[in-house]
Design an enzyme around this catalytic site. Structure first.
Site, PDB file in Angstrom:
ATOM      1  N   GLY A 150       0.820  -1.217   0.000  1.00  0.00           N
ATOM      2  CA  GLY A 150       0.000   0.000   0.000  1.00  0.00           C
ATOM      3  C   GLY A 150       0.845   1.254   0.000  1.00  0.00           C
ATOM      4  O   GLY A 150       1.023   1.888   1.056  1.00  0.00           O
TER       5      GLY A 150
ATOM      6  N   SER B 257      -1.895  -3.863  -6.032  1.00  0.00           N
ATOM      7  CA  SER B 257      -2.010  -5.218  -6.584  1.00  0.00           C
ATOM      8  C   SER B 257      -2.275  -6.208  -5.454  1.00  0.00           C
ATOM      9  O   SER B 257      -1.966  -5.930  -4.287  1.00  0.00           O
ATOM     10  CB  SER B 257      -0.706  -5.638  -7.271  1.00  0.00           C
TER      11      SER B 257
ATOM     12  N   SER C 172       1.223   3.703  -3.319  1.00  0.00           N
ATOM     13  CA  SER C 172       0.730   4.792  -4.186  1.00  0.00           C
ATOM     14  C   SER C 172      -0.628   5.299  -3.744  1.00  0.00           C
ATOM     15  O   SER C 172      -1.470   4.541  -3.262  1.00  0.00           O
ATOM     16  CB  SER C 172       0.597   4.290  -5.626  1.00  0.00           C
TER      17      SER C 172
ATOM     18  N   THR D  47       8.669   4.781 -12.169  1.00  0.00           N
ATOM     19  CA  THR D  47       8.614   4.854 -13.636  1.00  0.00           C
ATOM     20  C   THR D  47      10.026   4.997 -14.211  1.00  0.00           C
ATOM     21  O   THR D  47      10.968   5.411 -13.511  1.00  0.00           O
ATOM     22  CB  THR D  47       7.766   6.062 -14.107  1.00  0.00           C
TER      23      THR D  47
ATOM     24  N   GLU E 190      13.190  -4.436  -4.250  1.00  0.00           N
ATOM     25  CA  GLU E 190      12.092  -4.776  -5.146  1.00  0.00           C
ATOM     26  C   GLU E 190      12.492  -4.621  -6.616  1.00  0.00           C
ATOM     27  O   GLU E 190      12.096  -5.408  -7.468  1.00  0.00           O
ATOM     28  CB  GLU E 190      10.880  -3.885  -4.849  1.00  0.00           C
TER      29      GLU E 190
ATOM     30  N   GLU F   4      11.094   7.223 -16.213  1.00  0.00           N
ATOM     31  CA  GLU F   4      11.568   8.619 -16.164  1.00  0.00           C
ATOM     32  C   GLU F   4      12.178   8.930 -14.791  1.00  0.00           C
ATOM     33  O   GLU F   4      13.225   9.578 -14.691  1.00  0.00           O
ATOM     34  CB  GLU F   4      10.409   9.592 -16.440  1.00  0.00           C
TER      35      GLU F   4
HETATM   36  C1  LIG Z   1       1.523  -3.326 -12.792  1.00  0.00           C
HETATM   37  C2  LIG Z   1       1.520  -2.313 -11.693  1.00  0.00           C
HETATM   38  C3  LIG Z   1       1.394  -2.738 -10.397  1.00  0.00           C
HETATM   39  C4  LIG Z   1       1.384  -1.790  -9.378  1.00  0.00           C
HETATM   40  N1  LIG Z   1       1.223  -2.255  -8.110  1.00  0.00           N
HETATM   41  C5  LIG Z   1       1.234  -1.369  -7.092  1.00  0.00           C
HETATM   42  C6  LIG Z   1       1.072  -1.848  -5.751  1.00  0.00           C
HETATM   43  O1  LIG Z   1       0.886  -3.032  -5.506  1.00  0.00           O
HETATM   44  N2  LIG Z   1       1.093  -0.934  -4.760  1.00  0.00           N
HETATM   45  C7  LIG Z   1       1.277   0.403  -4.992  1.00  0.00           C
HETATM   46  O2  LIG Z   1       1.333   1.163  -4.038  1.00  0.00           O
HETATM   47  N3  LIG Z   1       1.398   0.900  -6.259  1.00  0.00           N
HETATM   48  C8  LIG Z   1       1.382   0.036  -7.306  1.00  0.00           C
HETATM   49  N4  LIG Z   1       1.497   0.497  -8.592  1.00  0.00           N
HETATM   50  C9  LIG Z   1       1.554   1.942  -8.831  1.00  0.00           C
HETATM   51  C10 LIG Z   1       2.926   2.448  -9.265  1.00  0.00           C
HETATM   52  O3  LIG Z   1       3.843   2.386  -8.210  1.00  0.00           O
HETATM   53  C11 LIG Z   1       2.709   3.894  -9.763  1.00  0.00           C
HETATM   54  O4  LIG Z   1       1.888   3.814 -10.916  1.00  0.00           O
HETATM   55  C12 LIG Z   1       4.015   4.541 -10.137  1.00  0.00           C
HETATM   56  O5  LIG Z   1       4.779   4.804  -8.984  1.00  0.00           O
HETATM   57  C13 LIG Z   1       3.782   5.866 -10.900  1.00  0.00           C
HETATM   58  O6  LIG Z   1       2.905   6.699 -10.206  1.00  0.00           O
HETATM   59  P1  LIG Z   1       1.621   7.345 -10.908  1.00  0.00           P
HETATM   60  O7  LIG Z   1       0.861   6.264 -11.594  1.00  0.00           O
HETATM   61  O8  LIG Z   1       0.915   8.151  -9.892  1.00  0.00           O
HETATM   62  O9  LIG Z   1       2.188   8.273 -12.057  1.00  0.00           O
HETATM   63  P2  LIG Z   1       2.761   9.738 -11.862  1.00  0.00           P
HETATM   64  O10 LIG Z   1       3.713   9.781 -10.736  1.00  0.00           O
HETATM   65  O11 LIG Z   1       1.608  10.701 -11.828  1.00  0.00           O
HETATM   66  O12 LIG Z   1       3.565   9.930 -13.203  1.00  0.00           O
HETATM   67  C14 LIG Z   1       2.929  10.267 -14.440  1.00  0.00           C
HETATM   68  C15 LIG Z   1       4.012  10.487 -15.472  1.00  0.00           C
HETATM   69  O13 LIG Z   1       4.844  11.606 -15.083  1.00  0.00           O
HETATM   70  C16 LIG Z   1       6.201  11.196 -15.052  1.00  0.00           C
HETATM   71  N5  LIG Z   1       6.926  11.820 -13.949  1.00  0.00           N
HETATM   72  C17 LIG Z   1       6.495  11.975 -12.686  1.00  0.00           C
HETATM   73  N6  LIG Z   1       7.446  12.539 -11.928  1.00  0.00           N
HETATM   74  C18 LIG Z   1       8.518  12.721 -12.730  1.00  0.00           C
HETATM   75  C19 LIG Z   1       9.815  13.249 -12.528  1.00  0.00           C
HETATM   76  N7  LIG Z   1      10.241  13.683 -11.343  1.00  0.00           N
HETATM   77  N8  LIG Z   1      10.675  13.291 -13.606  1.00  0.00           N
HETATM   78  C20 LIG Z   1      10.271  12.848 -14.822  1.00  0.00           C
HETATM   79  N9  LIG Z   1       9.046  12.337 -15.066  1.00  0.00           N
HETATM   80  C21 LIG Z   1       8.178  12.268 -14.034  1.00  0.00           C
HETATM   81  C22 LIG Z   1       6.176   9.693 -14.828  1.00  0.00           C
HETATM   82  O14 LIG Z   1       7.334   9.060 -15.295  1.00  0.00           O
HETATM   83  C23 LIG Z   1       4.944   9.282 -15.622  1.00  0.00           C
HETATM   84  O15 LIG Z   1       5.268   9.100 -16.970  1.00  0.00           O
HETATM   85  C24 LIG Z   1       1.496  -0.403  -9.646  1.00  0.00           C
HETATM   86  C25 LIG Z   1       1.604   0.028 -10.974  1.00  0.00           C
HETATM   87  C26 LIG Z   1       1.599  -0.903 -11.994  1.00  0.00           C
HETATM   88  C27 LIG Z   1       1.694  -0.427 -13.398  1.00  0.00           C
END
Ligand SMILES: Cc1cc2nc3c(=O)[nH]c(=O)nc-3n(C[C@H](O)[C@H](O)[C@H](O)COP(=O)(O)OP(=O)(O)OC[C@H]3O[C@@H](n4cnc5c(N)ncnc54)[C@H](O)[C@@H]3O)c2cc1C
Length: 380
Positions: A129, A163, A131, A358, A246, A360
């Site tokens: 838990g 997840s 994001s 991500t 991880e 990036e």
């Molecule tokens: C298959 C999968 C399983 C997951 N499982 C879990 C889970 O079990 N538990 C959990 O807590 N989360 C989980 N997640 C969530 C995952 O950790 C987040 O999606 C990830 O950290 C990105 O956060 P966000 O989706 O809020 O995107 P954002 O942080 O909003 O990013 C959006 C875009 O902006 C870019 N960006 C953001 N900040 C920067 C920066 N400083 N420099 C350059 N680019 C930037 C990112 O690269 C991305 O392209 C999972 C995600 C996936 C895809």
């Protein structure tokens, strides 16, 4: 410099392959995750078999139910267990790779005594838990609030993209325990049973499969202070430690290699094997897989020497993501759009550049570390 495996490692890999074929069957094609009960039971049964053979937590210290196996043994295990059809341990791969190690490092004697034997026996499932709707890459801005009330915290807020909640018994939860500290300084980790009153899980339908993601919501959920992992407001150190484990805990290059071999077989079967454009695309994917493998091995080597986690982990992870993406491109070229469906589509091909940081953000870390640049400005 010698990149060869030792005779012992070669023997171990063969032993492991035989075990996996016996435990899963030669033609294992992944679990049906639509039936959560059956999925949990099958993954649990497999993990218990691994535990009986000493494989499940082999890299852990003996005092916590491990075998003190080297980081290289773990790398071999990750390679052999890697399958384009999924992770046979289900969510238990997280227990072994980072939840257990974080409890070993930061847990109280009671927490260690309760959780570690259960994990090393293959008897418990966790969700992560971290994001939140407004805190993904910028995790330090998370807002789920935990207010101290006697011997409990009262937790209110929500997580997203979580997840494994459909099968998890516990959630490793990041909360804000100090509202005056906006960023990483006011965060703590709570270990929370999924059946705690005040916790409601909403499933999120999506591309990664039904039940793959959820949105857990906490409404005045009471969690004993005794369930906090690490110091109050000291959770960020726990998270950094856990995430470093991880990021390369899965041998992404090996999944990608299995898929690429299937794409190559399909190219030959379709009479496309000698097409120069196909060869160039498949060759490019192979090169990316090999580069990722060597970069992962560099991190394994650091770990084998007990060196602290470094930006090398991010470089390896980005290379693994690139390998997946090039394999997906190759599959599209040979088999048409959605071609990977035919050769064991992994959700990693879609999501590897997002999950656990991500691409990036990982590249930001690489640039900051290796090019003497300031840390990027994020959030308030
Ligand atoms: C298959 C999968 C399983 C997951 N499982 C879990 C889970 O079990 N538990 C959990 O807590 N989360 C989980 N997640 C969530 C995952 O950790 C987040 O999606 C990830 O950290 C990105 O956060 P966000 O989706 O809020 O995107 P954002 O942080 O909003 O990013 C959006 C875009 O902006 C870019 N960006 C953001 N900040 C920067 C920066 N400083 N420099 C350059 N680019 C930037 C990112 O690269 C991305 O392209 C999972 C995600 C996936 C895809």
């Amino acid at each position: 410099m010698d990149f060869d495996w030792t005779d012992d490692d070669v023997r171990y890999r063969a032993e492991l392959r035989a075990f996996l074929q016996e435990a899963l069957g030669r033609d294992w094609r992944g679990y049906d995750k639509t039936d959560h009960g059956a999925y949990k039971a099958a993954a649990g049964e497999f993990c218990r078999k691994m535990a009986e053979h000493g494989y499940l937590t082999q890299s852990w210290p003996r005092e916590y139910g491990g075998q003190d196996a080297s980081a290289w043994r773990s790398a071999i295990l990750s390679e052999e267990i890697g399958s384009p059809y999924g992770e046979p341990r289900g969510s238990q791969y997280m227990n072994v790779n980072w939840i257990g190690p974080a409890i070993m490092r930061f847990g109280t004697p009671d927490q260690k005594a309760y959780f570690l034997p259960r994990i090393s026996a293959g008897d418990v499932t966790w969700a992560q838990g971290f994001s939140e709707p407004d805190a993904g890459s910028d995790l330090a801005s998370l807002r789920t609030r935990a207010i101290r009330d006697g011997d409990d915290y009262v937790v209110t807020g929500e997580k997203i993209w979580t997840s494994h909640t459909a099968i998890a018994e516990w959630i490793f939860l990041l909360v804000r325990t100090d509202a005056d500290e906006k960023r990483s300084k006011g965060i703590s980790v709570l270990l929370v049973p999924m059946d705690t009153p005040g916790l409601t899980v909403h499933q999120i339908p999506g591309v990664a499969g039904e039940g793959a993601f959820s949105n857990p919501v906490f409404t005045e959920m009471r969690v004993p202070v005794a369930n906090r992992l690490g110091p109050e407001n000291g959770g960020w150190a726990v998270v950094r430690y856990a995430l470093a484990f991880e990021r390369i805990g899965v041998a992404h290059y090996r999944h990608a290699e299995n898929q690429l071999n299937a794409v190559a077989r399909a190219a030959n079967a379709r009479g496309l094997g000698d097409d120069p454009a196909v060869q160039a695309k498949l060759g490019e994917a192979w090169e990316a897989i090999e580069a990722a493998r060597l970069l992962y091995y560099r991190v394994v080597d650091l770990r084998a020497k007990d060196a602290p986690p470094s930006a090398d982990t991010s470089i390896a992870r980005v290379a693994g993501t690139r390998a997946y993406q090039l394999v997906a491109d190759a599959a599209d070229l040979v088999l048409g759009e959605y071609g990977l469906e035919g050769v064991g589509r992994s959700r990693f091909n879609l999501t590897a550049g997002i999950t656990s940081g991500t691409t990036e953000v990982q590249l930001d870390q690489v640039a900051t570390k290796h090019l003497d640049l300031p840390r990027p400005h994020v959030g308030a």
